[in-house]
Scaffold this active site. Sequence first.
Site, PDB file in Angstrom:
ATOM      1  CG  ASN A 175       8.590   8.669 -21.721  1.00  0.00           C
ATOM      2  OD1 ASN A 175       8.701   9.350 -20.722  1.00  0.00           O
ATOM      3  ND2 ASN A 175       8.033   7.492 -21.692  1.00  0.00           N
ATOM      4  N   GLY A 176       5.960   7.897 -23.879  1.00  0.00           N
ATOM      5  CA  GLY A 176       4.539   8.008 -23.554  1.00  0.00           C
ATOM      6  C   GLY A 176       3.724   7.132 -24.479  1.00  0.00           C
ATOM      7  CG  HIS A 223      -8.197 -26.758   9.273  1.00  0.00           C
ATOM      8  ND1 HIS A 223      -9.078 -27.711   9.725  1.00  0.00           N
ATOM      9  CD2 HIS A 223      -8.962 -25.755   8.786  1.00  0.00           C
ATOM     10  CE1 HIS A 223     -10.318 -27.312   9.496  1.00  0.00           C
ATOM     11  NE2 HIS A 223     -10.281 -26.110   8.938  1.00  0.00           N
ATOM     12  CD  GLU A 262       3.485 -10.131  -3.585  1.00  0.00           C
ATOM     13  OE1 GLU A 262       3.571 -11.345  -3.833  1.00  0.00           O
ATOM     14  OE2 GLU A 262       4.312  -9.299  -3.991  1.00  0.00           O
ATOM     15  NE  ARG A 269      12.195   7.655 -18.225  1.00  0.00           N
ATOM     16  CZ  ARG A 269      11.159   7.995 -17.493  1.00  0.00           C
ATOM     17  NH1 ARG A 269      11.312   8.131 -16.190  1.00  0.00           N
ATOM     18  NH2 ARG A 269       9.989   8.222 -18.031  1.00  0.00           N
ATOM     19  CD  GLU A 290      10.702 -11.362  -2.950  1.00  0.00           C
ATOM     20  OE1 GLU A 290      11.212 -12.050  -3.830  1.00  0.00           O
ATOM     21  OE2 GLU A 290       9.681 -10.672  -3.144  1.00  0.00           O
ATOM     22  CD1 TRP A 339       8.453  -0.275 -20.893  1.00  0.00           C
ATOM     23  CD2 TRP A 339      10.296  -1.446 -20.461  1.00  0.00           C
ATOM     24  NE1 TRP A 339       8.095  -1.346 -20.128  1.00  0.00           N
ATOM     25  CE2 TRP A 339       9.204  -2.078 -19.850  1.00  0.00           C
ATOM     26  CE3 TRP A 339      11.566  -2.008 -20.332  1.00  0.00           C
ATOM     27  CZ2 TRP A 339       9.337  -3.249 -19.113  1.00  0.00           C
ATOM     28  CZ3 TRP A 339      11.693  -3.164 -19.596  1.00  0.00           C
ATOM     29  CH2 TRP A 339      10.590  -3.769 -18.990  1.00  0.00           C
ATOM     30  CE  LYS A 368       7.631  -8.875  -2.892  1.00  0.00           C
ATOM     31  NZ  LYS A 368       6.913  -9.204  -4.076  1.00  0.00           N
ATOM     32  CB  CYS A 375      11.011   5.462 -23.668  1.00  0.00           C
ATOM     33  SG  CYS A 375       9.913   4.267 -24.429  1.00  0.00           S
ATOM     34  CE  LYS A 397      12.035  -7.333 -11.454  1.00  0.00           C
ATOM     35  NZ  LYS A 397      11.153  -7.299 -10.279  1.00  0.00           N
TER      36      LYS A 397
HETATM   37  C1  F6R Z   1       8.918 -11.893  -6.046  1.00  0.00           C
HETATM   38  C2  F6R Z   1       9.151 -12.005  -7.465  1.00  0.00           C
HETATM   39  C3  F6R Z   1       9.069 -13.353  -8.083  1.00  0.00           C
HETATM   40  C4  F6R Z   1       8.435 -13.273  -9.477  1.00  0.00           C
HETATM   41  C5  F6R Z   1       8.501 -14.647 -10.157  1.00  0.00           C
HETATM   42  C6  F6R Z   1       7.796 -14.660 -11.484  1.00  0.00           C
HETATM   43  O1  F6R Z   1       9.004 -10.583  -5.590  1.00  0.00           O
HETATM   44  O2  F6R Z   1       9.422 -11.038  -8.134  1.00  0.00           O
HETATM   45  O3  F6R Z   1       8.375 -14.239  -7.275  1.00  0.00           O
HETATM   46  O4  F6R Z   1       7.117 -12.850  -9.346  1.00  0.00           O
HETATM   47  O5  F6R Z   1       9.847 -15.018 -10.344  1.00  0.00           O
HETATM   48  O6  F6R Z   1       8.386 -13.763 -12.355  1.00  0.00           O
HETATM   49  P1  F6R Z   1       7.600 -13.206 -13.625  1.00  0.00           P
HETATM   50  O7  F6R Z   1       6.464 -12.398 -13.146  1.00  0.00           O
HETATM   51  O8  F6R Z   1       8.630 -12.407 -14.359  1.00  0.00           O
HETATM   52  O9  F6R Z   1       7.146 -14.414 -14.391  1.00  0.00           O
END
Ligand code: F6R
Length: 632
Positions: free
Chosen positions: A106-107, A528, A505, A27, A512, A82, A509, A2, A627
């Site tokens: 916060n904590g 394969h 992963e 935050r 994307e 948060w 990264k 927070c 996001k």
């Molecule tokens: C990649 C990324 C996405 C999320 C996916 C699921 O860097 O952020 O692939 O992992 O959209 O999102 P959550 O975890 O919010 O269900």
Amino acid sequence: MCGIVGYIGPRACAPLLIDGLRKLEYRGYDSAGLAVIDTSPTALGEPPKLGVVRSVGKLGKLDDAIRERPLPGNIGIGHTRWATHGRPTEGNAHPHLVGDVAVVHNGILENHVELRNELVALGRKFLSETDTEIAAHLIDIELANGAPTLLEATKLALSRVRGAYAIAAVSRREPDVIVVAKSFSPLVLGIGDGEVFAASDVPALIQHTRDVIFLEDGDICELRAGAVKIERLLVHGDGSPERITVTPVVRHPRRIDWSPAQAEKQGYKHFMLKEIFEQPTALENTLRGRVSLDDGDINSGEIGLSPEIARSIRRVVLLACGTSHHAAIAGRNWIESVAKVPATVELASEFRYRDAIIGEGDLVIAVSQSGETADTLAAVRDAKRQGAHILAVANVVGSAIPRVADASLYTHAGPEIGVASTKAFTTQLSALLMFAVWLGRRRETLGEDRAKQILQRAIELPTAMREVLDLADACQKIARRQIVATEANHCLFLGRGLSYPIALEGALKLKEISYVHAEGYAAGEMKHGPIALIDAAMPVVVVAPKDHHYEKIASNVQEVRAREGRVIAVVPKGDTTIAELAQDVIEIPDVDPELTPFITVIPLQLIAYHAADLKGTDVDQPRNLAKTVTVE
Ligand code: F6R
């Protein structure tokens, strides 16, 4: 995570506090509030008014509420939340007012359950589900018991709590003072001309002053307009007055030359880079208060499922999308290797559209940073309808998936702003590892000694992560040489066992944020098909930590080199076998073979970040992505 702010000085404080909170919205942003002391004359003998306004949602809502109910006065504290303990509601929003005292925090107070029970037994009434309200009650009790000042009462109150806090308190009985204290959570003071600011982070005050004091753990301060008294609070034993040692300290202000915009990212160029570097601290926050090294176990209250469920389930099914799916693959491996329970992992977007057989006896773990991903939510609802137990592993408290679930294990990573997930991933890993240990201990498939060993090594991970973060410059050079300078259009990532989800992963990264096509592959599958792609133009990132797959993956590296592929290898410190074959090598510290994903993912995040940055893409908001994916 927070954000807190405080102001004492000659100016009207509500607009200053709101402005400070706006800079801290990164935050947390599920609710916010202010408490302001109005020192204008009152009826004879009446103390000044202490006004509190709180609202759910982003700061704009608080702004509107204050327009309707103005808070005049020039001493105040504020908070943007948060949620950690308790849903994002107005009642749970800070400040918490008990008697004449208002508190923001916060904590996480680790002993909140014990203290709340004790205070309820004393007849104290709680109006929220938060741990913070406990601190407000403790201060109020100390004042009622004769503590002469807010400062003294706060010292005694804080001697009772364990955990992390940055706290600010005001009392209408002492309308010329703010008390702030810090232990583990950040807190900085801004020293102006006849005025003092307090905040969780520099951006909240840098518009007003560049002279700041970064408080240290254990600091407790009495702030007055133009005067700051700092003491160091040391608590021994049970916290009775004679068990507290207080020593005055002098901390000289430092002048910072960040611009306000830079400061918001704390000097990092992008939120993604900041979040990569936050991972050791985020991991500490996930583990804090949950792990017991004494008996090699995880606090059952944190998991939220009964031991009977742990013993009765036949299978665990992990459901997730994207990066969370990669964490879930590692989780699946741990549930089988650590807890010895059959486990499968599924893309939620596939699971929900096939006639999956699921029901009683199954435990579904839904892994989601946002807790709102539409496919994961729908899959969870289906599974619940069919009788499965549901555990959510989520970052956003009170989000949709935890609300549907029977229990939730929050990752406490704090808000993740960069669209590409980084610290959410490593904290998901730690939540899943903790769950595997908890499950194994309940089913007696994991012995106490091995559990203690895993948990001890998990606690040591942040140190190893910091060591890997020191390799950021080396990762930038590799990204430049192998991806950007060669204008690579494709890249292959290989791993086995726990390094397979890390290869997935790393590839996600890179694609994307840098828009380079990348494939993550199980190294044993290379022959394969994908081996046909390998030639001198193909960078191949090989994840090869010290585990029982090492020799097999070393053979895969030979196969890549035989076809002139360019190898970038993540290897154990001091390795020679793979290192001699690779063009570029990243050496990682030695960790328990079960825990390598926490460490191996970091160089891959850094390579992806630097490739994108060097190419000049919009790192924090890559094209076409959001996001939180609330569409199906
Ligand atoms: C990649 C990324 C996405 C999320 C996916 C699921 O860097 O952020 O692939 O992992 O959209 O999102 P959550 O975890 O919010 O269900």
